[in-house]
Design a protein around this motif. Structure first.
Motif, PDB file in Angstrom:
ATOM      1  N   VAL A 117       0.848  -1.196   0.000  1.00 25.09           N
ATOM      2  CA  VAL A 117       0.000   0.000   0.000  1.00 25.09           C
ATOM      3  C   VAL A 117       0.884   1.247   0.000  1.00 25.09           C
ATOM      4  N   VAL A 118       0.578   2.160  -0.917  1.00 25.04           N
ATOM      5  CA  VAL A 118       1.296   3.430  -1.002  1.00 25.04           C
ATOM      6  C   VAL A 118       0.294   4.559  -0.829  1.00 25.04           C
ATOM      7  N   LEU A 119       0.579   5.474   0.078  1.00 27.20           N
ATOM      8  CA  LEU A 119      -0.283   6.628   0.330  1.00 27.20           C
ATOM      9  C   LEU A 119       0.077   7.732  -0.651  1.00 27.20           C
ATOM     10  N   LEU A 120      -0.914   8.148  -1.439  1.00 28.47           N
ATOM     11  CA  LEU A 120      -0.696   9.172  -2.454  1.00 28.47           C
ATOM     12  C   LEU A 120      -1.610  10.358  -2.217  1.00 28.47           C
ATOM     13  N   PRO A 121      -1.094  11.577  -2.453  1.00 25.75           N
ATOM     14  CA  PRO A 121      -1.982  12.748  -2.381  1.00 25.75           C
ATOM     15  C   PRO A 121      -2.952  12.727  -3.550  1.00 25.75           C
ATOM     16  N   ASP A 122      -4.130  13.254  -3.316  1.00 24.77           N
ATOM     17  CA  ASP A 122      -5.138  13.342  -4.360  1.00 24.77           C
ATOM     18  C   ASP A 122      -5.769  14.727  -4.290  1.00 24.77           C
ATOM     19  N   PRO A 123      -5.487  15.602  -5.277  1.00 28.10           N
ATOM     20  CA  PRO A 123      -4.783  15.411  -6.535  1.00 28.10           C
ATOM     21  C   PRO A 123      -3.261  15.298  -6.367  1.00 28.10           C
ATOM     22  N   CYS A 124      -2.630  14.690  -7.392  1.00 25.55           N
ATOM     23  CA  CYS A 124      -1.172  14.582  -7.404  1.00 25.55           C
ATOM     24  C   CYS A 124      -0.671  14.593  -8.835  1.00 25.55           C
ATOM     25  N   TYR A 125       0.633  14.766  -8.980  1.00 21.84           N
ATOM     26  CA  TYR A 125       1.234  14.684 -10.300  1.00 21.84           C
ATOM     27  C   TYR A 125       1.107  13.240 -10.794  1.00 21.84           C
ATOM     28  N   PRO A 126       0.731  13.018 -12.064  1.00 21.94           N
ATOM     29  CA  PRO A 126       0.384  11.674 -12.525  1.00 21.94           C
ATOM     30  C   PRO A 126       1.443  10.600 -12.299  1.00 21.94           C
ATOM     31  N   VAL A 127       2.733  10.953 -12.341  1.00 24.56           N
ATOM     32  CA  VAL A 127       3.750   9.915 -12.188  1.00 24.56           C
ATOM     33  C   VAL A 127       3.731   9.294 -10.790  1.00 24.56           C
ATOM     34  N   PHE A 128       3.154   9.981  -9.800  1.00 24.26           N
ATOM     35  CA  PHE A 128       2.998   9.354  -8.487  1.00 24.26           C
ATOM     36  C   PHE A 128       2.169   8.076  -8.617  1.00 24.26           C
ATOM     37  N   MET A 129       1.095   8.164  -9.391  1.00 27.19           N
ATOM     38  CA  MET A 129       0.242   7.003  -9.608  1.00 27.19           C
ATOM     39  C   MET A 129       0.952   5.966 -10.478  1.00 27.19           C
ATOM     40  N   THR A 130       1.638   6.435 -11.510  1.00 21.20           N
ATOM     41  CA  THR A 130       2.337   5.538 -12.426  1.00 21.20           C
ATOM     42  C   THR A 130       3.385   4.703 -11.696  1.00 21.20           C
ATOM     43  N   GLY A 131       4.264   5.374 -10.922  1.00 23.96           N
ATOM     44  CA  GLY A 131       5.322   4.666 -10.226  1.00 23.96           C
ATOM     45  C   GLY A 131       4.795   3.644  -9.244  1.00 23.96           C
ATOM     46  N   THR A 132       3.696   3.984  -8.588  1.00 25.41           N
ATOM     47  CA  THR A 132       3.080   3.055  -7.643  1.00 25.41           C
ATOM     48  C   THR A 132       2.570   1.812  -8.354  1.00 25.41           C
ATOM     49  N   MET A 133       1.828   2.004  -9.426  1.00 26.05           N
ATOM     50  CA  MET A 133       1.206   0.865 -10.106  1.00 26.05           C
ATOM     51  C   MET A 133       2.216   0.020 -10.864  1.00 26.05           C
ATOM     52  N   LEU A 134       3.262   0.646 -11.427  1.00 26.83           N
ATOM     53  CA  LEU A 134       4.297  -0.139 -12.089  1.00 26.83           C
ATOM     54  C   LEU A 134       5.007  -1.052 -11.100  1.00 26.83           C
ATOM     55  N   GLY A 135       5.096  -0.636  -9.858  1.00 31.73           N
ATOM     56  CA  GLY A 135       5.710  -1.462  -8.823  1.00 31.73           C
ATOM     57  C   GLY A 135       4.781  -2.521  -8.259  1.00 31.73           C
ATOM     58  N   GLY A 136       3.558  -2.614  -8.790  1.00 36.71           N
ATOM     59  CA  GLY A 136       2.614  -3.617  -8.312  1.00 36.71           C
ATOM     60  C   GLY A 136       1.917  -3.237  -7.026  1.00 36.71           C
ATOM     61  N   ALA A 137       2.148  -2.015  -6.551  1.00 34.25           N
ATOM     62  CA  ALA A 137       1.552  -1.580  -5.290  1.00 34.25           C
ATOM     63  C   ALA A 137       0.158  -1.020  -5.521  1.00 34.25           C
ATOM     64  N   LYS A 138      -0.581  -0.854  -4.439  1.00 35.72           N
ATOM     65  CA  LYS A 138      -1.940  -0.328  -4.485  1.00 35.72           C
ATOM     66  C   LYS A 138      -1.954   1.086  -3.927  1.00 35.72           C
ATOM     67  N   PRO A 139      -2.433   2.047  -4.714  1.00 35.57           N
ATOM     68  CA  PRO A 139      -2.524   3.411  -4.172  1.00 35.57           C
ATOM     69  C   PRO A 139      -3.697   3.551  -3.212  1.00 35.57           C
ATOM     70  N   LEU A 167       4.878   3.150   1.797  1.00 31.61           N
ATOM     71  CA  LEU A 167       5.406   4.455   1.395  1.00 31.61           C
ATOM     72  C   LEU A 167       4.315   5.499   1.519  1.00 31.61           C
ATOM     73  N   MET A 168       4.731   6.747   1.738  1.00 33.48           N
ATOM     74  CA  MET A 168       3.828   7.884   1.659  1.00 33.48           C
ATOM     75  C   MET A 168       4.505   8.949   0.818  1.00 33.48           C
ATOM     76  N   LEU A 169       3.888   9.317  -0.312  1.00 37.17           N
ATOM     77  CA  LEU A 169       4.432  10.355  -1.171  1.00 37.17           C
ATOM     78  C   LEU A 169       3.778  11.690  -0.835  1.00 37.17           C
ATOM     79  N   VAL A 170       4.622  12.709  -0.721  1.00 37.14           N
ATOM     80  CA  VAL A 170       4.171  14.061  -0.386  1.00 37.14           C
ATOM     81  C   VAL A 170       4.859  15.020  -1.342  1.00 37.14           C
ATOM     82  N   SER A 171       4.114  15.999  -1.842  1.00 40.32           N
ATOM     83  CA  SER A 171       4.667  17.031  -2.713  1.00 40.32           C
ATOM     84  C   SER A 171       4.353  18.388  -2.118  1.00 40.32           C
TER      85      SER A 171
END
Length: 388
Positions: A117-139, A167-171
Motif C-alpha cells: 500500500v502506497v499513500l498518495l496525495p489526491d490530486p497529485c502529479y500523474p507519475v505518483f500514480m504511475t510509479g506506484t502501479m508499475l511497482g505492483g503496489a496499491k494506491p 510508502l507515503m508520497l508528499v509534494s
C-alpha cells in the motif's frame, strides 16, 4: 500482437491530446497562450551552459559515465548545507536521476512488492500514480481538500490503512494544487511515518518557487526525518534546465542503494557534460534563483488577480509554478472546459481529471509566460464569454 496489460493501468495521455488540439489550431493560424506544461521560459545561467559546453569538448566525456561523479555527489551535499542548512549528508545518501519523473516512476519497482500500500496525495502529479502501479503496489489516496488548504491531513488516514502502508508520497510545494507546507505540518508527517514505519518520499521540486516571503526548505530540516524519509530534489525549475533532466534522490543510504541497484540494470549513468552542468549550478551563485521566484510571484498575481477581476474566483497559489483553478459552473467536466477554452479563447490549461480522482472540477495553469502575455491571456478569456 497483444501488448502488456500494464498499459491498461494508464489512462489517455492528456498532454498529448491537448498538444494535438494546439497543433491543429496553430495550423489554422490561431494565436495561442500555452499555460499547460510546466516548462520554464527562463534561460539557464551562462555559467551552467558554459560548463556543459566545456565538458562536451572532451571526447572522453562522450563515453558511458557508469556512475555519478564523486564531485557532483559532494556538490549536492554541500548545496544542502548552503541552501537548506542541512548538515551531515554523505555521498552514499545521494544519487542522480534523469529528472524526478524518472526517479518517482521507477521508485515502486525498487521498493515495492505486489499488493503493498502506497499513500498518495489526491490530486497529485500523474507519475505518483504511475510509479506506484508499475511497482505492483496499491494506491490509497489521501485527499487534499479546499477546506484544509490542499494540505495533507494524516488524521484523516484510517489506522488500519496506516499500518499497512509502506510508502507515503508528499509534494510540497504541491503540484498541481500550489499549497505550501509549514514546519508544523512537516513534523506531523515525520511523526506519522515514524510511528507506522512508513517511508516518507518528499517531492521537493519547487522549493525555490514559494511566494509571499515564505522560505522553502527541505524535509530534512525536520527532526527525525533522516530516519524515515528520502527527498527528490530537482534542478529543473530552479535553474531552468528541464530538458537536461537533472534531479537527485537524497536521504536514507539503504533506499539509495536499492534504487542504484535497479538503475544499473536500465541505464549507464548521466551524461558527463550534464553532470558538469549540475556541479556548476549547485556551486554557483543563487541570485538569479531568488530573482526568478519574485518574477513567478508577479505572474501569479497577474493570473489569479486578473481572473478574479473578470469574475472567475481563482485563489492565489502559495507556491510551485502552478495555479489550481475551480472550473466555472456550466461545464460537463474539466476536459470539456479545457477544450472549449482553447477553442474560444486560445488559452491552453490542463484538466484536473488527469491529476487523480479528486482533480475533477479543477484545471491547472502553469506560470510559463511573462506578465504581459498572461494579461493578454486573461483578456482573451474575458472576451470569450466563458466566464459569466
Amino acid at each position: 500482437m497483444e501488448f502488456s496489460h500494464r498499459l491498461e493501468l494508464f489512462g489517455p495521455e492528456i498532454f498529448a491530446a491537448l498538444n494535438d488540439k494546439k497543433v491543429a489550431l496553430e495550423a489554422q493560424g490561431r494565436h495561442l497562450y500555452n499555460l499547460s506544461v510546466g516548462t520554464p521560459d527562463f534561460a539557464p545561467a551562462p555559467h551552467i551552459k558554459q560548463a556543459l559546453i566545456d565538458a562536451a569538448q572532451d571526447d572522453e566525456n562522450w563515453k558511458y559515465s557508469l556512475r555519478d561523479l564523486p564531485e557532483m555527489l559532494q556538490a549536492v551535499c554541500a548545496y544542502y548545507q548552503r541552501r537548506f542548512g542541512v548538515a551531515g549528508l554523505t555521498p552514499d545518501e545521494v544519487m542522480s536521476f534523469s529528472g524526478s519523473q524518472d526517479g518517482i516512476g521507477h521508485l515502486g519497482l525498487a521498493l515495492c512488492n505486489d499488493g503493498d500500500v502506497v499513500l498518495l496525495p489526491d490530486p497529485c502529479y500523474p507519475v505518483f500514480m504511475t510509479g506506484t502501479m508499475l511497482g505492483g503496489a496499491k494506491p490509497w489516496y489521501y485527499r487534499l481538500t479546499k477546506e484544509n488548504r490542499f494540505l495533507p491531513d494524516v488524521r484523516a488516514i484510517p489506522e488500519e490503512v496506516a499500518r499497512q502502508a509502506k510508502l507515503m508520497l508528499v509534494s510540497l510545494p504541491a503540484n498541481p494544487v500550489g499549497s505550501v507546507g509549514t514546519p508544523e505540518l512537516y513534523a506531523e508527517l515525520v511523526d506519522f511515518c515514524r510511528r507506522y514505519d512508513i517511508l516518507l518520499v518528499h517531492d521537493n521540486a519547487y522549493s525555490d518557487i514559494i511566494f509571499d516571503g515564505v522560505h522553502g526548505g527541505s524535509i530534512f530540516n525536520t527532526p527525525g526525518a533522516a530516519e524515515c524519509a528520502v527527498e527528490f530534489f530537482s534542478l529543473s525549475k530552479s535553474f531552468n534546465v528541464t530538458g537536461a533532466r537533472i534531479s537527485f534522490l537524497v536521504g536514507r543510504a539503504d533506499v539509495i542503494a536499492a534504487c542504484k541497484k535497479l538503475r544499473t540494470q536500465i541505464d549507464f549513468g548521466m551524461f558527463i557534460p550534464i553532470q558538469k552542468a549540475a556541479i556548476a549550478a549547485l556551486t554557483g551563485p543563487l541570485d538569479s534563483v531568488r530573482a526568478q521566484c519574485a518574477e513567478y510571484q508577479r505572474r501569479r498575481d497577474a493570473l489569479c488577480g486578473g481572473l478574479r477581476g473578470i469574475g472567475w474566483d481563482v485563489p492565489d497559489s502559495h507556491g510551485s509554478m502552478f495555479v489550481w483553478a475551480p472550473v466555472p459552473a456550466g461545464y460537463a467536466s474539466s476536459m470539456d472546459f479545457c477544450l472549449q477554452l482553447i477553442e474560444k479563447a486560445g488559452v491552453i490549461c490542463t484538466p484536473g481529471s488527469s491529476f487523480g480522482p479528486s482533480g475533477e472540477g479543477y484545471v491547472r495553469f502553469a506560470l510559463t509566460m511573462p506578465v504581459q502575455r498572461i494579461e493578454q491571456a486573461v483578456a482573451a478569456i474575458a472576451a470569450s464569454g466563458m466566464i459569466g
